[in-house]
Design a protein around this motif. Structure first.
Motif, short mmCIF file in Angstrom:
data_model
loop_
_atom_site.label_atom_id
_atom_site.label_comp_id
_atom_site.label_asym_id
_atom_site.label_seq_id
_atom_site.Cartn_x
_atom_site.Cartn_y
_atom_site.Cartn_z
N CYS A 1 12.52 -34.02 2.97
CA CYS A 1 11.75 -32.92 3.57
C CYS A 1 10.94 -33.46 4.74
O CYS A 1 10.24 -34.46 4.60
N CYS B 1 6.90 -33.08 3.57
CA CYS B 1 6.24 -33.86 2.53
C CYS B 1 7.02 -35.13 2.16
O CYS B 1 6.53 -35.96 1.41
N CYS C 1 11.26 -28.73 -2.54
CA CYS C 1 9.89 -29.18 -2.76
C CYS C 1 8.90 -28.04 -2.62
O CYS C 1 7.73 -28.15 -2.98
N CYS D 1 8.00 -26.65 0.32
CA CYS D 1 7.43 -26.57 1.67
C CYS D 1 8.14 -25.47 2.46
O CYS D 1 9.32 -25.23 2.26
ZN LIG Z 1 8.40 -30.76 1.28
#
Ligand SMILES: [Zn+2]
Ligand SMILES: [Zn+2]
Length: 166
Positions: free
Chosen positions: A137, A140, A149, A151
């Protein structure tokens, strides 16, 4: 590994089979690690005075994925093809000079260097743990192969920004 070619180097059309496993050292700067012996199977033959090596190599490599930075191992199979000529038969500057030919002297040829160089050129420019590796990602750093995740990585459309401010 030295391959003895005394029995073929003076006899056109003669060949010797090769079936061996060699311990090949990596080089500094390699972006892979060679695990265990490298197998070499094929033939070395005298073709019109040129000694031709034609074989298949097999190796287990440890690499780092370019997308997710994970370590993975891969079995690779590669072609080994080289042409050799005995030094004495070669006159430098003659029209026979050919950059694709490797010159040797004596009754044996050390294959390690040529197995290594053929392995290196066979590898793709990118190492991927799998073709559809999702990578990390960008926000993050989570490994997306282990699931989302959470995001919000959708590209921001500037038109929505304008709507927001109205
Ligand atoms: Zn992420
Ligand atoms: Zn990966």
């Amino acid at each position: 590994m030295d391959i003895n070619i005394a029995s073929i180097k003076n006899y056109e059309g003669k060949s010797v089979p090769i079936d061996c496993a060699i311990a090949l050292e990596g080089r500094p700067g390699d972006d892979f690690k060679i695990i265990g012996p490298v197998s070499v199977k094929g033939l070395i033959r005298n073709f019109g005075g040129t000694i031709e090596l034609s074989a298949k190599g097999g190796a287990k490599l440890e690499m780092i994925c370019d997308r997710c930075a994970g370590e993975f191992t891969e079995d690779v199979v590669f072609d080994i093809s080289e042409s050799f000529k005995e030094n004495e038969r070669f006159e430098r500057g003659s029209e026979n000079e050919n950059p694709d030919i490797i010159y040797f002297s004596g009754d044996s040829i050390d294959l390690d260097e040529y197995v290594y160089s053929n392995l290196v050129v066979s590898l793709p420019g990118k190492h991927l743990c799998r073709d559809d590796c999702k990578g990390l990602c960008p926000m993050c750093g989570a490994d997306l192969n282990n699931g989302e995740c959470g995001c919000d990585t959708r590209p921001i459309d500037p038109r929505f920004d304008i709507l927001d401010t109205i």
